[in-house]
Design a protein around this motif. Sequence first.
Motif, short mmCIF file in Angstrom:
data_model
loop_
_atom_site.label_atom_id
_atom_site.label_comp_id
_atom_site.label_asym_id
_atom_site.label_seq_id
_atom_site.Cartn_x
_atom_site.Cartn_y
_atom_site.Cartn_z
N ILE A 5 0.94 -1.13 0.08
CA ILE A 5 0.06 0.01 0.05
C ILE A 5 0.95 1.20 0.05
CG2 ILE A 5 -0.27 -0.06 2.48
CD1 ILE A 5 -3.20 0.85 2.03
N PHE A 6 2.13 1.06 0.57
CA PHE A 6 2.87 2.32 0.60
C PHE A 6 3.64 2.64 -0.65
CE2 PHE A 6 3.56 2.10 5.68
CZ PHE A 6 2.42 2.45 5.57
N ILE A 50 0.94 4.28 -2.75
CA ILE A 50 1.00 5.84 -2.10
C ILE A 50 2.25 6.63 -2.89
CG2 ILE A 50 1.41 7.34 -0.24
CD1 ILE A 50 -0.39 5.60 1.32
N PHE A 93 4.62 10.90 4.57
CA PHE A 93 3.25 11.51 4.46
C PHE A 93 2.58 11.31 5.94
CE2 PHE A 93 1.49 6.73 4.30
CZ PHE A 93 3.03 6.42 4.15
N LEU A 94 1.42 11.96 5.93
CA LEU A 94 0.71 11.77 7.19
C LEU A 94 0.02 10.55 7.33
CD1 LEU A 94 -1.15 15.20 7.38
CD2 LEU A 94 1.00 14.50 8.88
N ASP A 95 0.27 9.85 8.69
CA ASP A 95 -0.41 8.77 9.09
C ASP A 95 -2.08 8.93 8.83
OD1 ASP A 95 -1.61 6.55 10.55
OD2 ASP A 95 0.45 5.93 10.95
N ILE A 96 -2.73 7.86 8.25
CA ILE A 96 -4.08 8.20 8.24
C ILE A 96 -4.97 8.05 9.49
CG2 ILE A 96 -5.07 5.93 7.54
CD1 ILE A 96 -5.72 9.22 5.74
N ASN A 97 -4.24 7.27 10.31
CA ASN A 97 -4.70 6.80 11.90
C ASN A 97 -3.65 7.48 12.90
OD1 ASN A 97 -7.04 5.27 10.85
ND2 ASN A 97 -5.50 3.87 10.32
N LEU A 129 4.52 9.48 8.63
CA LEU A 129 5.25 7.95 8.26
C LEU A 129 6.49 8.38 7.22
CD1 LEU A 129 2.31 5.43 7.78
CD2 LEU A 129 3.78 5.71 9.84
N LEU A 156 7.17 -0.42 14.14
CA LEU A 156 6.62 -1.41 14.53
C LEU A 156 6.51 -2.16 13.19
CD1 LEU A 156 5.30 1.03 16.32
CD2 LEU A 156 3.55 -0.61 16.79
N GLY A 157 5.80 -1.82 12.28
CA GLY A 157 5.63 -2.58 11.02
C GLY A 157 4.86 -4.14 11.03
N LEU A 158 3.91 -4.02 12.00
CA LEU A 158 3.10 -5.18 12.17
C LEU A 158 2.03 -5.06 11.33
CD1 LEU A 158 3.26 -5.47 16.12
CD2 LEU A 158 4.65 -6.87 14.24
N GLU A 159 1.60 -4.13 10.62
CA GLU A 159 0.35 -3.72 9.86
C GLU A 159 0.83 -4.11 8.33
OE1 GLU A 159 -2.68 -0.56 9.07
OE2 GLU A 159 -2.35 -0.74 11.21
N VAL A 160 1.74 -2.86 7.93
CA VAL A 160 2.35 -2.89 6.47
C VAL A 160 3.64 -3.44 6.41
CG1 VAL A 160 2.50 -1.06 4.84
CG2 VAL A 160 0.71 -0.96 6.44
N HIS A 204 8.88 1.27 7.74
CA HIS A 204 8.49 2.72 7.82
C HIS A 204 8.94 3.24 9.15
CE1 HIS A 204 5.08 0.16 8.58
NE2 HIS A 204 4.74 1.02 9.62
N HIS A 226 7.75 5.66 12.11
CA HIS A 226 6.60 6.67 12.71
C HIS A 226 7.40 7.83 13.40
CE1 HIS A 226 2.96 3.63 12.75
NE2 HIS A 226 3.97 2.89 12.56
P1 AMP Z 1 2.61 -0.54 11.49
O1 AMP Z 1 2.74 -1.35 10.41
O2 AMP Z 1 2.22 -1.41 12.57
O3 AMP Z 1 3.59 0.36 11.81
O4 AMP Z 1 1.31 0.43 11.20
C1 AMP Z 1 1.12 0.82 9.72
C2 AMP Z 1 0.70 2.34 10.05
O5 AMP Z 1 0.31 2.69 8.61
C3 AMP Z 1 -0.60 2.37 10.81
O6 AMP Z 1 -0.35 3.59 11.75
C4 AMP Z 1 -1.69 3.05 9.71
O7 AMP Z 1 -2.55 4.07 10.29
C5 AMP Z 1 -0.93 3.49 8.62
N1 AMP Z 1 -1.42 3.49 7.15
C6 AMP Z 1 -1.90 2.36 6.76
N2 AMP Z 1 -2.48 2.61 5.53
C7 AMP Z 1 -2.18 3.98 5.44
C8 AMP Z 1 -2.64 4.80 4.30
N3 AMP Z 1 -3.32 4.56 3.11
N4 AMP Z 1 -2.00 6.22 4.58
C9 AMP Z 1 -1.65 6.53 5.70
N5 AMP Z 1 -1.25 5.96 6.66
C10 AMP Z 1 -1.63 4.53 6.53
#
Ligand code: AMP
Length: 132
Positions: free
Chosen positions: A4-5, A8, A27-31, A39, A85-89, A93, A95
Amino acid sequence: MPSIFTKIINGEIPCYKIAEDERFFAFLDINPLAKGHTLVVPKQETDYLFDLEDNLLAAMNVFAKKVALAQKKVIPCKRVGVAVLGLEVPHAHIHLIPMNSEADVNFRNPKLQLEAQEFEKIAQAIRSQLEL
Ligand code: AMP
């Protein structure tokens, strides 16, 4: 499949862009945990931050520093905290989170709900202070 990054970075998914050079994108974190939560990612798609080649990792931190200095000028905060962290994406990256106390960088905190207009205003303000 591109992350996804990467989408972007390539402009296939919108973002609130802060900065870009040949190797990095911010870019700004969306959450966001705080206003201005940003990020920083390498354009070279690599899952784990510490798999990045030494020079790239070092340069990424220097790029992040420039973003953090601009954040600090715009967002009232004691410091800009750094978290990985990097647990989600699965695209490395960093933060960068404006903070006033340790509690501000707790990822279990509820995320801020901001309107698009406010994200854009924050991004614009940080961009205006950037010296890349
Ligand atoms: P983590 O991989 O655990 O460091 O978390 C991934 C971060 O990416 C989270 O804080 C999400 O809010 C952020 N994130 C995911 N998708 C997007 C997006 N499309 N635009 C901006 N931030 C995002």
